[in-house]
Design a protein around this motif. Structure first.
Motif, PDB file in Angstrom:
ATOM      1  N   LEU A 148       0.826  -1.209   0.000  1.00 48.96           N
ATOM      2  CA  LEU A 148       0.000   0.000   0.000  1.00 48.96           C
ATOM      3  C   LEU A 148       0.862   1.261   0.000  1.00 48.96           C
ATOM      4  O   LEU A 148       0.516   2.264  -0.626  1.00 48.96           O
ATOM      5  N   ALA A 149       1.988   1.220   0.707  1.00 49.90           N
ATOM      6  CA  ALA A 149       2.913   2.357   0.684  1.00 49.90           C
ATOM      7  C   ALA A 149       3.402   2.604  -0.739  1.00 49.90           C
ATOM      8  O   ALA A 149       3.530   3.753  -1.184  1.00 49.90           O
ATOM      9  N   PHE A 150       3.674   1.518  -1.455  1.00 55.88           N
ATOM     10  CA  PHE A 150       4.087   1.611  -2.856  1.00 55.88           C
ATOM     11  C   PHE A 150       2.995   2.263  -3.701  1.00 55.88           C
ATOM     12  O   PHE A 150       3.267   3.137  -4.540  1.00 55.88           O
ATOM     13  N   VAL A 151       1.740   1.841  -3.482  1.00 55.72           N
ATOM     14  CA  VAL A 151       0.622   2.396  -4.250  1.00 55.72           C
ATOM     15  C   VAL A 151       0.489   3.899  -4.002  1.00 55.72           C
ATOM     16  O   VAL A 151       0.331   4.692  -4.945  1.00 55.72           O
ATOM     17  N   SER A 189       4.793   2.606   5.772  1.00 50.60           N
ATOM     18  CA  SER A 189       6.180   2.128   5.868  1.00 50.60           C
ATOM     19  C   SER A 189       6.599   1.999   7.325  1.00 50.60           C
ATOM     20  O   SER A 189       7.302   1.048   7.698  1.00 50.60           O
ATOM     21  N   VAL A 190       6.163   2.952   8.141  1.00 50.05           N
ATOM     22  CA  VAL A 190       6.459   2.899   9.581  1.00 50.05           C
ATOM     23  C   VAL A 190       5.831   1.657  10.207  1.00 50.05           C
ATOM     24  O   VAL A 190       6.418   1.021  11.089  1.00 50.05           O
ATOM     25  N   ILE A 191       4.650   1.289   9.754  1.00 49.80           N
ATOM     26  CA  ILE A 191       3.981   0.085  10.262  1.00 49.80           C
ATOM     27  C   ILE A 191       4.707  -1.172   9.774  1.00 49.80           C
ATOM     28  O   ILE A 191       4.913  -2.135  10.524  1.00 49.80           O
ATOM     29  N   GLY A 192       5.095  -1.170   8.504  1.00 47.70           N
ATOM     30  CA  GLY A 192       5.693  -2.351   7.900  1.00 47.70           C
ATOM     31  C   GLY A 192       7.062  -2.708   8.437  1.00 47.70           C
ATOM     32  O   GLY A 192       7.374  -3.898   8.598  1.00 47.70           O
ATOM     33  N   VAL A 193       7.897  -1.704   8.731  1.00 49.24           N
ATOM     34  CA  VAL A 193       9.279  -1.978   9.154  1.00 49.24           C
ATOM     35  C   VAL A 193       9.359  -2.765  10.465  1.00 49.24           C
ATOM     36  O   VAL A 193      10.024  -3.809  10.519  1.00 49.24           O
ATOM     37  N   PRO A 194       8.715  -2.321  11.544  1.00 48.11           N
ATOM     38  CA  PRO A 194       8.817  -3.107  12.785  1.00 48.11           C
ATOM     39  C   PRO A 194       8.167  -4.484  12.664  1.00 48.11           C
ATOM     40  O   PRO A 194       8.649  -5.452  13.264  1.00 48.11           O
ATOM     41  N   MET A 195       7.089  -4.599  11.874  1.00 47.50           N
ATOM     42  CA  MET A 195       6.462  -5.907  11.695  1.00 47.50           C
ATOM     43  C   MET A 195       7.420  -6.872  10.996  1.00 47.50           C
ATOM     44  O   MET A 195       7.551  -8.040  11.380  1.00 47.50           O
ATOM     45  N   LEU A 196       8.116  -6.378   9.972  1.00 56.29           N
ATOM     46  CA  LEU A 196       9.075  -7.231   9.272  1.00 56.29           C
ATOM     47  C   LEU A 196      10.264  -7.560  10.172  1.00 56.29           C
ATOM     48  O   LEU A 196      10.783  -8.686  10.150  1.00 56.29           O
ATOM     49  N   LEU A 197      10.693  -6.590  10.983  1.00 56.39           N
ATOM     50  CA  LEU A 197      11.810  -6.824  11.901  1.00 56.39           C
ATOM     51  C   LEU A 197      11.461  -7.930  12.895  1.00 56.39           C
ATOM     52  O   LEU A 197      12.265  -8.856  13.119  1.00 56.39           O
ATOM     53  N   PHE A 198      10.272  -7.843  13.479  1.00 54.60           N
ATOM     54  CA  PHE A 198       9.832  -8.893  14.414  1.00 54.60           C
ATOM     55  C   PHE A 198       9.742 -10.244  13.705  1.00 54.60           C
ATOM     56  O   PHE A 198      10.095 -11.283  14.269  1.00 54.60           O
ATOM     57  N   SER A 199       9.251 -10.220  12.460  1.00 56.79           N
ATOM     58  CA  SER A 199       9.139 -11.454  11.688  1.00 56.79           C
ATOM     59  C   SER A 199      10.511 -12.083  11.458  1.00 56.79           C
ATOM     60  O   SER A 199      10.681 -13.302  11.588  1.00 56.79           O
ATOM     61  N   VAL A 200      11.499 -11.262  11.116  1.00 58.62           N
ATOM     62  CA  VAL A 200      12.852 -11.771  10.877  1.00 58.62           C
ATOM     63  C   VAL A 200      13.439 -12.356  12.158  1.00 58.62           C
ATOM     64  O   VAL A 200      14.057 -13.432  12.140  1.00 58.62           O
ATOM     65  N   ILE A 201      13.233 -11.663  13.268  1.00 56.24           N
ATOM     66  CA  ILE A 201      13.756 -12.149  14.550  1.00 56.24           C
ATOM     67  C   ILE A 201      13.159 -13.506  14.902  1.00 56.24           C
ATOM     68  O   ILE A 201      13.869 -14.446  15.275  1.00 56.24           O
ATOM     69  N   LEU A 202      11.836 -13.635  14.755  1.00 54.72           N
ATOM     70  CA  LEU A 202      11.169 -14.904  15.054  1.00 54.72           C
ATOM     71  C   LEU A 202      11.594 -16.001  14.081  1.00 54.72           C
ATOM     72  O   LEU A 202      11.765 -17.161  14.461  1.00 54.72           O
ATOM     73  N   GLY A 203      11.768 -15.606  12.804  1.00 48.71           N
ATOM     74  CA  GLY A 203      12.189 -16.577  11.806  1.00 48.71           C
ATOM     75  C   GLY A 203      13.588 -17.110  12.080  1.00 48.71           C
ATOM     76  O   GLY A 203      13.846 -18.317  11.940  1.00 48.71           O
ATOM     77  N   LEU A 204      14.476 -16.234  12.490  1.00 47.37           N
ATOM     78  CA  LEU A 204      15.833 -16.669  12.818  1.00 47.37           C
ATOM     79  C   LEU A 204      15.840 -17.562  14.053  1.00 47.37           C
ATOM     80  O   LEU A 204      16.598 -18.536  14.128  1.00 47.37           O
ATOM     81  N   GLN A 205      14.978 -17.222  15.006  1.00 45.15           N
ATOM     82  CA  GLN A 205      14.890 -18.049  16.206  1.00 45.15           C
ATOM     83  C   GLN A 205      14.383 -19.445  15.853  1.00 45.15           C
ATOM     84  O   GLN A 205      14.916 -20.457  16.335  1.00 45.15           O
TER      85      GLN A 205
END
Length: 277
Positions: A148-151, A189-205
């Motif tokens: 949506l940020a892209f749009v 974008s502000v919403i998307g960044v922390p969500m992706l960061l949390f996702s990466v952290i959980l994925g690595l775990q």
């Protein structure tokens, strides 16, 4: 017989979605409010059918459907339709709905007509865990925010071009003012960044626990951090350097291209992201 009927109903849903996008396009070209209303209700029907399909799939599999690329694409399309309906009702930015649904239709068409890998269910069973479920769901939701940020950034560039060429008219008004488009792109974008960061952290775990030979230079890991870096640069330039306007919109669009590459190409090259196979 029932499965065949559901398949035909699913294909019919795609046709309804195509008709909705077509009517939105007519509205985009000719400011046709009747076409806009019909398109909205067709889209609402598509959303309802998609929601039913998701629920039935959850009942059948006993889990949330995001553990394979086949499931992930469908959920991604559902997220885009849900967001576009919300925007249409809450913000009244018609052209945002149109462009969002063009993107959503592409995703849904790919999902519907791509061949299903028979071994996907086997991989899904191997990967079932609450940690992985949260990781994938948050990743897809962050991609929805970035989409949506892209749009909004794309609409900003269109509006900017119309103003520069002094193309006054109803289309100019319906696109929304530049400040609003830029602000919405930034907020998403502000919403998307922390969500992706949390996702990466959980994925690595999860990977650290489940994948003994975790390869830290795996393309998917590198791609995820590249996406985070791209949007972090965007936010830094916006907040600290006070960059705005056309330059900021172009940076956001470039960041979304990194998302697409990470979602499609890097996922197929990954050594342990089985849900992309």
């Amino acid at each position: 017989m029932l499965e065949l009927s559901l398949t035909r109903l699913h294909e019919g849903t795609v046709l309804l979605y195509a008709l909705s996008v077509l009517l939105y396009f007519i509205d985009f070209l000719h400011n046709n409010r009747k076409a806009n209303r019909i398109a909205f209700w067709l889209l609402a029907i598509v959303w309802l059918l998609q929601t039913i399909f998701l629920f039935l799939y959850m009942v059948k599999t006993g889990r949330f459907p995001v553990l394979t690329i086949f499931e992930g694409l469908y959920f991604y399309a559902w997220v885009l339709i849900t967001l576009s309906l919300a925007i249409n009702r809450l913000l009244r930015v018609d052209f945002t709905v149109f462009f969002t649904n063009v993107l959503g239709f592409i995703v849904m068409a790919v999902h519907t007509f791509a061949p299903v890998q028979m071994e996907s269910s086997v991989h899904a069973q191997r990967l079932v865990s609450e940690l992985l479920l949260i990781h994938i769901t948050m990743a897809i939701l962050s991609y929805g925010a970035f989409s949506l940020a892209f749009v909004f950034s794309l609409l900003y560039l269109i509006q900017y071009d119309l103003l520069k060429r002094k193309k006054w008219g109803k289309r100019l008004v319906r696109l929304g003012d530049l400040s609003k488009l830029e602000h919405m792109s930034y907020v998403l974008s502000v919403i998307g960044v922390p969500m992706l960061l949390f996702s990466v952290i959980l994925g690595l775990q999860w990977a650290y626990i489940k994948v003994p030979d975790l390869f830290w230079f795996d393309p998917k890991i590198i791609g995820s951090f590249t996406v985070l870096a791209a949007y972090s640069v965007y936010l830094y330039l916006k907040v600290r350097k006070q960059v705005y306007g056309k330059t900021l919109a172009l940076i956001n669009i470039a960041s979304f291209l990194v998302v697409i590459i990470n979602f499609s190409l890097f996922g197929t090259l990954s050594k342990f992201h089985f849900w992309y196979t």
